[in-house]
Design a protein around this motif. Structure first.
Motif, mmCIF file in Angstrom:
data_model
loop_
_atom_site.group_PDB
_atom_site.id
_atom_site.type_symbol
_atom_site.label_atom_id
_atom_site.label_comp_id
_atom_site.label_asym_id
_atom_site.label_seq_id
_atom_site.Cartn_x
_atom_site.Cartn_y
_atom_site.Cartn_z
ATOM 1 N N ALA A 121 0.840 -1.197 0.000
ATOM 2 C CA ALA A 121 0.000 0.000 0.000
ATOM 3 C C ALA A 121 0.877 1.250 0.000
ATOM 4 O O ALA A 121 1.686 1.445 0.916
ATOM 5 C CB ALA A 121 -0.923 0.021 1.204
ATOM 6 N N PRO A 122 0.734 2.090 -1.015
ATOM 7 C CA PRO A 122 1.423 3.372 -1.009
ATOM 8 C C PRO A 122 0.550 4.455 -0.395
ATOM 9 O O PRO A 122 -0.673 4.372 -0.430
ATOM 10 C CB PRO A 122 1.639 3.643 -2.503
ATOM 11 N N LEU A 123 1.171 5.440 0.184
ATOM 12 C CA LEU A 123 0.489 6.671 0.574
ATOM 13 C C LEU A 123 1.474 7.802 0.290
ATOM 14 O O LEU A 123 2.419 8.037 1.053
ATOM 15 C CB LEU A 123 0.084 6.649 2.048
ATOM 16 N N ASP A 124 1.263 8.440 -0.834
ATOM 17 C CA ASP A 124 2.196 9.450 -1.307
ATOM 18 C C ASP A 124 3.612 8.864 -1.370
ATOM 19 O O ASP A 124 3.834 7.889 -2.062
ATOM 20 C CB ASP A 124 2.120 10.711 -0.447
ATOM 21 N N GLU A 125 4.552 9.410 -0.605
ATOM 22 C CA GLU A 125 5.941 8.960 -0.704
ATOM 23 C C GLU A 125 6.208 7.667 0.071
ATOM 24 O O GLU A 125 7.259 7.033 -0.094
ATOM 25 C CB GLU A 125 6.889 10.062 -0.187
ATOM 26 N N ALA A 126 5.264 7.250 0.897
ATOM 27 C CA ALA A 126 5.452 6.065 1.739
ATOM 28 C C ALA A 126 4.922 4.813 1.043
ATOM 29 O O ALA A 126 3.917 4.850 0.332
ATOM 30 C CB ALA A 126 4.738 6.249 3.071
ATOM 31 N N LEU A 127 5.613 3.702 1.273
ATOM 32 C CA LEU A 127 5.203 2.410 0.720
ATOM 33 C C LEU A 127 5.442 1.342 1.770
ATOM 34 O O LEU A 127 6.538 1.253 2.345
ATOM 35 C CB LEU A 127 6.003 2.078 -0.538
ATOM 36 N N SER A 128 4.416 0.544 2.030
ATOM 37 C CA SER A 128 4.520 -0.518 3.030
ATOM 38 C C SER A 128 4.100 -1.858 2.445
ATOM 39 O O SER A 128 3.313 -1.931 1.503
ATOM 40 C CB SER A 128 3.638 -0.204 4.252
ATOM 41 N N ARG A 129 4.647 -2.896 3.062
ATOM 42 C CA ARG A 129 4.310 -4.278 2.671
ATOM 43 C C ARG A 129 3.909 -5.051 3.922
ATOM 44 O O ARG A 129 4.544 -4.933 4.967
ATOM 45 C CB ARG A 129 5.535 -4.949 2.041
ATOM 46 N N ALA A 130 2.848 -5.835 3.796
ATOM 47 C CA ALA A 130 2.434 -6.736 4.871
ATOM 48 C C ALA A 130 2.236 -8.125 4.299
ATOM 49 O O ALA A 130 1.675 -8.286 3.212
ATOM 50 C CB ALA A 130 1.136 -6.250 5.516
ATOM 51 N N VAL A 131 2.722 -9.128 5.017
ATOM 52 C CA VAL A 131 2.568 -10.522 4.620
ATOM 53 C C VAL A 131 1.997 -11.279 5.809
ATOM 54 O O VAL A 131 2.516 -11.163 6.931
ATOM 55 C CB VAL A 131 3.915 -11.147 4.193
ATOM 56 N N ILE A 132 0.937 -12.026 5.579
ATOM 57 C CA ILE A 132 0.271 -12.744 6.661
ATOM 58 C C ILE A 132 0.104 -14.213 6.298
ATOM 59 O O ILE A 132 -0.101 -14.565 5.135
ATOM 60 C CB ILE A 132 -1.106 -12.103 6.981
ATOM 61 N N ASP A 133 0.240 -15.051 7.303
ATOM 62 C CA ASP A 133 -0.003 -16.484 7.179
ATOM 63 C C ASP A 133 -0.934 -16.877 8.317
ATOM 64 O O ASP A 133 -0.573 -16.754 9.494
ATOM 65 C CB ASP A 133 1.321 -17.255 7.264
ATOM 66 N N ILE A 134 -2.127 -17.324 7.971
ATOM 67 C CA ILE A 134 -3.082 -17.764 8.996
ATOM 68 C C ILE A 134 -2.681 -19.189 9.368
ATOM 69 O O ILE A 134 -3.223 -20.175 8.862
ATOM 70 C CB ILE A 134 -4.529 -17.682 8.475
ATOM 71 N N VAL A 179 5.331 -6.942 8.823
ATOM 72 C CA VAL A 179 4.918 -5.626 8.329
ATOM 73 C C VAL A 179 6.159 -4.748 8.211
ATOM 74 O O VAL A 179 6.874 -4.544 9.204
ATOM 75 C CB VAL A 179 3.891 -4.950 9.258
ATOM 76 N N ASP A 180 6.417 -4.254 7.017
ATOM 77 C CA ASP A 180 7.604 -3.444 6.773
ATOM 78 C C ASP A 180 7.240 -2.180 6.011
ATOM 79 O O ASP A 180 6.506 -2.234 5.019
ATOM 80 C CB ASP A 180 8.622 -4.221 5.933
ATOM 81 N N VAL A 181 7.757 -1.062 6.486
ATOM 82 C CA VAL A 181 7.715 0.166 5.701
ATOM 83 C C VAL A 181 8.944 0.152 4.792
ATOM 84 O O VAL A 181 10.080 0.117 5.269
ATOM 85 C CB VAL A 181 7.710 1.416 6.593
ATOM 86 N N ILE A 182 8.719 0.118 3.511
ATOM 87 C CA ILE A 182 9.808 0.014 2.547
ATOM 88 C C ILE A 182 10.505 1.355 2.359
ATOM 89 O O ILE A 182 11.733 1.437 2.289
ATOM 90 C CB ILE A 182 9.278 -0.525 1.204
ATOM 91 N N ARG A 183 9.698 2.420 2.297
ATOM 92 C CA ARG A 183 10.263 3.765 2.186
ATOM 93 C C ARG A 183 9.247 4.775 2.678
ATOM 94 O O ARG A 183 8.067 4.444 2.837
ATOM 95 C CB ARG A 183 10.670 4.073 0.748
ATOM 96 N N GLY A 184 9.689 5.971 2.928
ATOM 97 C CA GLY A 184 8.776 7.034 3.355
ATOM 98 C C GLY A 184 9.482 8.082 4.184
ATOM 99 O O GLY A 184 10.543 7.815 4.766
ATOM 100 N N ASP A 185 8.919 9.266 4.227
ATOM 101 C CA ASP A 185 9.463 10.384 5.002
ATOM 102 C C ASP A 185 8.523 10.804 6.126
ATOM 103 O O ASP A 185 8.957 11.085 7.237
ATOM 104 C CB ASP A 185 9.727 11.588 4.087
#
Length: 200
Positions: free
Chosen positions: A103-116, A158-164
């Motif tokens: 999911a991006p939000l302007d300059e920020a980009l995050s990744r989430a991976v889930i295993d039930i 859950v990782d924030v890949i980039r962002g300010d």
């Protein structure tokens, strides 16, 4: 042909520190309903984003000891939400099990991976720099994800890949989780248990 079983749960959690009620519907049939009141505005905003982009209906109310600080409210609402998620999902059968969300939000980009997986585990790397976002301490964000994962019985990264901007980074992380959850709980049309062990 019969309709799929409703995936819904209500949870109450009352301690000397918090009094919480949660109603969670994993599948929105008609109109999505979201009502959040934790007493912490930014936490409300994050839970609203999680429900909205996870296509879930969520009612969550909490009266917590905010005269002390935000810790108990943030932790206990995440535990209650994780418990509701686990109960609503029920037996892990006929779902994809794994989910990945970006999911991006302007300059920020995050990744989430889930295993039930029924093996609760959580790792986060959120790269938050401020002490607080609104009235929510940034040190609570990893704790929120961890508490949710423990109660829900899921493995979560859950990782924030980039962002300010810390607001953008936090919000994109919750939105990424929402997308990952939606993918993981998607019905496959079978009644298979998604594990080589035959049990989860």
């Amino acid at each position: 042909m019969s309709s799929p079983a409703r995936r819904f749960a209500t949870v109450t959690r009352k301690t000397n520190e918090t009094d919480i009620s949660v109603a969670l519907e994993l599948d929105v049939v008609s109109a999505q309903e979201i009502q959040i009141d934790t007493g912490i505005g930014f936490l409300d905003h994050m839970y609203h984003a999680l429900a909205k982009h996870g296509a879930m209906s969520l009612t969550l109310h909490c009266k917590g000891d905010l005269h002390i600080d935000d810790h108990h409210t943030a932790e206990d609402t995440a535990l209650a939400l994780g418990t509701a998620f686990k109960q609503a999902l029920g037996e892990i059968r006929g779902v994809r099990r794994y989910g990945t969300g970006y999911a991006p939000l302007d300059e920020a980009l995050s990744r989430a991976v889930i295993d039930i997986s029924s093996r609760p585990f959580c790792i986060t790397d959120l790269k938050l720099k401020r002490e607080k976002i609104g009235d929510l301490s940034t040190e609570m964000f990893p704790h929120i994800f961890h508490s949710f994962a423990m109660a829900a019985g899921v493995t979560l990264h859950v990782d924030v890949i980039r962002g300010d901007n810390d607001h953008h980074k936090a919000e994109s992380a919750f939105k990424a989780l929402a997308i990952a959850i939606r993918q993981a709980i998607e019905r496959t049309g079978s009644q298979d248990i998604p594990s080589t062990k035959g049990v989860l």
